[in-house]
Design a protein around this motif. Sequence first.
Motif, PDB file in Angstrom:
ATOM      1  N   GLN A 218      45.620  30.967  25.747  1.00 51.03           N
ATOM      2  CA  GLN A 218      46.548  31.604  24.823  1.00 51.03           C
ATOM      3  C   GLN A 218      45.956  32.897  24.294  1.00 51.03           C
ATOM      4  OE1 GLN A 218      47.125  28.551  21.806  1.00 51.03           O
ATOM      5  NE2 GLN A 218      49.046  27.957  22.768  1.00 51.03           N
TER       6      GLN A 218
ATOM      7  N   ASN B 109      47.248  36.059  21.432  1.00 55.71           N
ATOM      8  CA  ASN B 109      48.223  36.683  20.549  1.00 55.71           C
ATOM      9  C   ASN B 109      48.100  38.191  20.722  1.00 55.71           C
ATOM     10  OD1 ASN B 109      48.794  34.146  19.653  1.00 55.71           O
ATOM     11  ND2 ASN B 109      47.919  34.413  17.622  1.00 55.71           N
TER      12      ASN B 109
ATOM     13  N   MET C  16      52.896  35.727  21.941  1.00 54.62           N
ATOM     14  CA  MET C  16      51.828  34.825  22.352  1.00 54.62           C
ATOM     15  C   MET C  16      51.981  34.577  23.843  1.00 54.62           C
ATOM     16  SD  MET C  16      50.968  30.845  21.463  1.00 54.62           S
ATOM     17  CE  MET C  16      50.780  31.076  19.711  1.00 54.62           C
TER      18      MET C  16
END
Length: 163
Positions: A17, A19, A58
């Motif tokens: 992940q 951001n 994201m």
Amino acid sequence: MFDHKSEHIDEHMALLQANIDDMNPEYTSYVMDRLFEAGANDVYWIPIIMKRGRPGMMLNVLVAEERIPDMEAIIFAETTTLGLRYLKAAVHRLGREFAKVETSWGPVTVKLGYHQGQLVQMAPEFKECEAIAKRHGVPLKQVYEEVRRGFADKGDHDGGSQP
């Protein structure tokens, strides 16, 4: 007879992940394509609100652990992120089978999903349905409905139940 033993759990997966709040959103589909081409199992973007109220995205990449270095290289080269999160993941994959369903426009492939030997999912192949809809000037949902009816009428599906 369908062998439901192909249903399995992949335990050596990771969810990466990042951001991102300072990247041109037009890049997202390019990044997604690159990640899939490099072996990602799934890639998706989620709109988020980041610190100080900034809109961002994201990036989520599901991948086999051994492919993490390939994903890192693409993500760091193609996005503006300064870091990645790694979450250990396991994926339960249904047993899968493909079949053909006859329609008034010709055959369409459907993907079948089995859980413990029982049919639980049926999905027409989107690209084939899209091509039929465009070629014959009919609504896409009409093509899907005819495929579903044809599948139900065929009725000789291994595993018992129908989705």
